[in-house]
Scaffold this motif. Structure first.
Motif, mmCIF file in Angstrom:
data_model
loop_
_atom_site.group_PDB
_atom_site.id
_atom_site.type_symbol
_atom_site.label_atom_id
_atom_site.label_comp_id
_atom_site.label_asym_id
_atom_site.label_seq_id
_atom_site.Cartn_x
_atom_site.Cartn_y
_atom_site.Cartn_z
ATOM 1 N N VAL A 345 -9.809 70.100 41.330
ATOM 2 C CA VAL A 345 -10.821 69.047 41.225
ATOM 3 C C VAL A 345 -12.133 69.707 40.824
ATOM 4 C CG1 VAL A 345 -12.065 67.209 42.419
ATOM 5 C CG2 VAL A 345 -9.659 67.662 42.957
ATOM 6 N N GLN A 346 -12.667 69.302 39.688
ATOM 7 C CA GLN A 346 -13.786 70.023 39.088
ATOM 8 C C GLN A 346 -15.134 69.343 39.293
ATOM 9 O OE1 GLN A 346 -12.110 70.144 35.164
ATOM 10 N NE2 GLN A 346 -10.679 71.774 35.692
ATOM 11 N N ILE A 347 -15.188 68.339 40.159
ATOM 12 C CA ILE A 347 -16.456 67.679 40.486
ATOM 13 C C ILE A 347 -16.592 67.596 42.006
ATOM 14 C CG2 ILE A 347 -16.805 66.383 38.354
ATOM 15 C CD1 ILE A 347 -15.291 64.668 41.334
ATOM 16 N N ASP A 348 -17.821 67.342 42.442
ATOM 17 C CA ASP A 348 -18.084 67.250 43.881
ATOM 18 C C ASP A 348 -19.174 66.208 44.105
ATOM 19 O OD1 ASP A 348 -17.992 67.736 46.582
ATOM 20 O OD2 ASP A 348 -18.284 69.907 46.392
ATOM 21 N N ASP A 361 -15.096 65.413 29.809
ATOM 22 C CA ASP A 361 -15.531 64.388 30.759
ATOM 23 C C ASP A 361 -14.490 64.104 31.842
ATOM 24 O OD1 ASP A 361 -18.047 63.908 29.586
ATOM 25 O OD2 ASP A 361 -17.139 62.643 28.054
ATOM 26 N N ARG A 362 -13.327 64.729 31.775
ATOM 27 C CA ARG A 362 -12.334 64.556 32.833
ATOM 28 C C ARG A 362 -12.769 65.326 34.083
ATOM 29 N NH1 ARG A 362 -7.534 66.203 28.746
ATOM 30 N NH2 ARG A 362 -8.682 68.129 29.117
ATOM 31 N N CYS A 363 -12.201 64.973 35.203
ATOM 32 C CA CYS A 363 -12.692 65.460 36.500
ATOM 33 C C CYS A 363 -11.793 66.511 37.153
ATOM 34 C CB CYS A 363 -12.847 64.285 37.465
ATOM 35 S SG CYS A 363 -13.969 62.999 36.880
ATOM 36 N N GLY A 364 -10.728 66.919 36.501
ATOM 37 C CA GLY A 364 -9.808 67.882 37.087
ATOM 38 C C GLY A 364 -8.380 67.524 36.736
ATOM 39 N N TYR A 365 -7.425 68.097 37.477
ATOM 40 C CA TYR A 365 -6.024 67.840 37.136
ATOM 41 C C TYR A 365 -5.106 68.117 38.322
ATOM 42 C CZ TYR A 365 -5.702 72.924 36.674
ATOM 43 O OH TYR A 365 -5.736 74.280 36.920
ATOM 44 N N VAL A 366 -3.883 67.599 38.179
ATOM 45 C CA VAL A 366 -2.771 67.911 39.077
ATOM 46 C C VAL A 366 -1.609 68.357 38.201
ATOM 47 C CG1 VAL A 366 -1.094 67.003 40.709
ATOM 48 C CG2 VAL A 366 -3.484 66.271 40.845
ATOM 49 N N LEU A 367 -0.985 69.470 38.574
ATOM 50 C CA LEU A 367 0.138 70.007 37.805
ATOM 51 C C LEU A 367 1.372 70.025 38.696
ATOM 52 C CD1 LEU A 367 -0.144 73.042 35.420
ATOM 53 C CD2 LEU A 367 1.896 72.725 36.810
ATOM 54 N N ALA A 368 2.490 69.505 38.175
ATOM 55 C CA ALA A 368 3.724 69.421 38.976
ATOM 56 C C ALA A 368 4.915 69.918 38.173
ATOM 57 C CB ALA A 368 3.969 67.982 39.427
ATOM 58 N N ARG A 369 5.937 70.347 38.897
ATOM 59 C CA ARG A 369 7.177 70.818 38.268
ATOM 60 C C ARG A 369 8.361 70.051 38.853
ATOM 61 N NH1 ARG A 369 9.324 77.106 37.830
ATOM 62 N NH2 ARG A 369 10.840 76.711 36.165
ATOM 63 N N ALA A 370 9.388 69.820 38.018
ATOM 64 C CA ALA A 370 10.574 69.082 38.469
ATOM 65 C C ALA A 370 11.764 69.484 37.611
ATOM 66 C CB ALA A 370 10.323 67.577 38.388
ATOM 67 N N GLU A 371 12.901 68.842 37.907
ATOM 68 C CA GLU A 371 14.129 69.217 37.203
ATOM 69 C C GLU A 371 14.229 68.598 35.816
ATOM 70 O OE1 GLU A 371 14.987 65.601 39.794
ATOM 71 O OE2 GLU A 371 13.905 67.520 39.976
ATOM 72 N N ASP A 372 13.451 67.552 35.543
ATOM 73 C CA ASP A 372 13.513 66.924 34.219
ATOM 74 C C ASP A 372 12.156 66.323 33.868
ATOM 75 O OD1 ASP A 372 13.415 63.996 35.061
ATOM 76 O OD2 ASP A 372 15.221 64.648 36.146
ATOM 77 N N THR A 373 12.014 65.952 32.608
ATOM 78 C CA THR A 373 10.738 65.469 32.082
ATOM 79 C C THR A 373 10.220 64.235 32.810
ATOM 80 O OG1 THR A 373 11.069 66.419 29.875
ATOM 81 C CG2 THR A 373 9.651 64.471 30.024
ATOM 82 N N ALA A 374 11.068 63.233 32.954
ATOM 83 C CA ALA A 374 10.631 61.982 33.579
ATOM 84 C C ALA A 374 10.165 62.201 35.012
ATOM 85 C CB ALA A 374 11.758 60.953 33.531
ATOM 86 N N THR A 375 10.891 63.037 35.751
ATOM 87 C CA THR A 375 10.512 63.290 37.139
ATOM 88 C C THR A 375 9.210 64.067 37.229
ATOM 89 O OG1 THR A 375 12.867 63.325 37.746
ATOM 90 C CG2 THR A 375 11.301 64.249 39.328
ATOM 91 N N ALA A 376 9.021 65.036 36.346
ATOM 92 C CA ALA A 376 7.780 65.810 36.348
ATOM 93 C C ALA A 376 6.579 64.913 36.077
ATOM 94 C CB ALA A 376 7.854 66.928 35.315
ATOM 95 N N VAL A 377 6.701 64.003 35.122
ATOM 96 C CA VAL A 377 5.615 63.072 34.813
ATOM 97 C C VAL A 377 5.319 62.189 36.023
ATOM 98 C CG1 VAL A 377 4.968 61.079 33.409
ATOM 99 C CG2 VAL A 377 6.007 63.080 32.324
ATOM 100 N N ARG A 378 6.380 61.691 36.652
ATOM 101 C CA ARG A 378 6.209 60.797 37.801
ATOM 102 C C ARG A 378 5.542 61.522 38.969
ATOM 103 N NH1 ARG A 378 9.284 60.208 42.130
ATOM 104 N NH2 ARG A 378 11.099 61.264 41.199
ATOM 105 N N LEU A 379 5.979 62.739 39.266
ATOM 106 C CA LEU A 379 5.410 63.478 40.394
ATOM 107 C C LEU A 379 3.943 63.833 40.161
ATOM 108 C CD1 LEU A 379 8.340 65.886 41.357
ATOM 109 C CD2 LEU A 379 7.653 63.747 42.465
ATOM 110 N N ALA A 380 3.599 64.229 38.932
ATOM 111 C CA ALA A 380 2.206 64.565 38.638
ATOM 112 C C ALA A 380 1.319 63.335 38.774
ATOM 113 C CB ALA A 380 2.091 65.163 37.243
ATOM 114 N N ALA A 381 1.791 62.206 38.266
ATOM 115 C CA ALA A 381 1.010 60.966 38.353
ATOM 116 C C ALA A 381 0.859 60.510 39.798
ATOM 117 C CB ALA A 381 1.660 59.879 37.506
ATOM 118 N N ALA A 382 1.945 60.606 40.564
ATOM 119 C CA ALA A 382 1.900 60.173 41.961
ATOM 120 C C ALA A 382 0.943 61.035 42.779
ATOM 121 C CB ALA A 382 3.300 60.216 42.565
ATOM 122 N N ALA A 383 0.952 62.338 42.538
ATOM 123 C CA ALA A 383 0.052 63.229 43.269
ATOM 124 C C ALA A 383 -1.397 62.975 42.867
ATOM 125 C CB ALA A 383 0.432 64.687 43.005
#
Length: 431
Positions: A345-348, A361-383
């Motif tokens: 998180v790059q802002i306070d 202008d974005r505020c940071g990021y979340v990076l996630a890993r999974a067994e397949d593409t769809a799951t990785a996208v879902r986990l990153a978005a959920a977090a």
């Protein structure tokens, strides 16, 4: 035994640390405004000078090269690409020279070359007058305006219909877009291709899927991109043709495309690894660190074999309503979410969130890993959804910034060779 000496232009401390960890003697050139004390321990010499001041940096680097020669000139930042190409030629070193780095920095020049070679032709016009812009949009139904140079979606605006043309024209004048490119709007799934070249032999290392939420700023990436075998083959072929056309010799390239109804079309390409932590996604999935591979060119390296994928990795960027940050919550929850590898998180509290004009202008990021593409996208978005950034309107609202204002914030110019103090084109091999 004397260590191999390399010149590194720009980049963060982690970039320089990788070169030193591989055993190279690093001479680092960095803008004073971007100096990070953490870089000092990794450098044999550190030059705090604007690397976009071409005459000054050329004189300094020539003197250092005469004293003890460099094996290579490296940069991982877009702002230094054409300068690195110029210095590579000026010192007579192996690597990508002026023509290649210029073509991959100048979007209008690249588009003209691709159209001339028949590599996914896209209708385009540079710096149209108001009436010409209106006619272009009427002909193609929609268009996109963008600076001829730059990255991070800086200064990109979509015209979705002829009715929006006048407003876009007024915006481009207010924003100070200057020299700009107008292209037919490409519609379809977006992706980028991460490649690595050795002696003109190109390897496709990874395919990266992109999410923009219908806007122009990228909100997420995933490796590997979800593509059909047919699209994958077409994308590979087009990118290899592009790299041959621009004469890329060595190192990474990051090529952005859209899969349209007529097949893949190139958006732009760069003679560097992709930003937005794409290098980390590629490393997690394919086991290839493109930054380290680039430095290894200084001592000779074989062409990379096309790597297989081990699972998938995705990044989701954090955004918030414009205004002054009053609270940031949920970071610990995000860090403990399934599959999460990194949260930044790059802002306070007290910081200002701007309207989403470009990647900065974005505020940071979340990076996630999974067994397949769809799951990785879902986990990153959920977090990412666990993090809440609350803002309140800034006093007096937010003043409309210009292209010059945004570039001044990051201390960059789009074309260092266009500056009044730059060395003549005849001295750099450009025309």
């Amino acid at each position: 035994m004397t260590a191999t000496r390399v010149l590194v232009l720009g980049g963060k401390a982690g970039i320089v640390r990788k070169a030193r960890a591989l055993g190279f003697e690093v001479v680092h050139v960095q803008k004073p405004s971007a100096f990070d004390p953490a870089v000092v321990e990794h450098c044999a010499q550190l030059l705090l000078v604007d690397y976009q001041d071409v005459p000054t940096v050329t004189a300094l680097v020539r003197a250092l090269h005469e004293q003890r020669p460099f094996a290579r000139v490296f940069t991982q930042t877009e702002a230094a690409q054409v300068v690195a190409g110029h210095l590579t030629e000026a010192l007579g070193l192996p690597g990508n020279g002026v023509r290649t780095t210029r073509l991959l920095h100048d979007k209008a020049a690249l588009r003209a070359l691709l159209n001339e070679r028949g590599i996914g032709p896209v209708a385009t016009v540079t710096c149209p007058a108001h009436d010409e812009l209106r006619d272009f949009v009427k002909t193609h139904g929609a268009a996109v305006l963008k600076p001829t140079m730059g990255s991070g979606s800086l200064g990109v605006r979509v015209i979705n219909s002829p009715d929006e043309t006048d407003a876009a024209w007024a915006w481009h004048r207010q924003f100070g877009l200057g020299t700009f490119l107008t292209e037919q709007l490409l519609v379809g799934d977006e992706l980028s291709v991460e490649t690595f070249s050795v002696d003109g032999r190109h390897t496709v290392v990874a395919l990266t899927g992109k999410e923009t939420g219908g806007g122009t700023v990228e909100l997420g990436h995933v490796v590997p991109a979800p593509l059909t075998d047919r699209d994958r083959d077409a994308v590979h072929a087009m990118v290899l043709d592009l790299l041959d056309a621009v004469g890329l010799v060595d190192g990474p390239a990051h090529t952005e495309l859209i899969i349209t109804a007529d097949g893949p079309r190139v958006v732009e390409s760069h003679s560097r690894r992709g930003g937005d932590r794409i290098n980390e996604l590629v490393r997690l999935v394919h086991g290839v660190d493109l930054e380290e591979a680039t430095y290894r060119l200084a001592e000779g390296t074989e062409a990379l074999p096309e790597p297989s994928a081990d699972g998938a990795a995705a990044i989701r960027f954090l955004v918030a309503e414009p205004g002054v940050v009053t609270s940031v919550t949920g970071v610990a929850d995000a860090e403990s979410a399934p599959g999460v590898v990194d949260v930044d998180v790059q802002i306070d509290e007290g910081d200002t969130v701007h309207e989403l004009r470009w990647s900065e202008d974005r505020c940071g990021y979340v990076l996630a890993r999974a067994e397949d593409t769809a799951t990785a996208v879902r986990l990153a978005a959920a977090a990412a959804a666990r993090i809440t950034i609350t803002t309140e309107p800034a006093d007096g609202g937010e003043a409309a910034g210009t292209l010059g204002d945004l570039l001044e914030e990051v201390d960059e110019v789009l074309d260092p060779f266009a500056a009044a103090t730059a060395i003549p084109a005849s001295a750099t091999g450009t025309r």
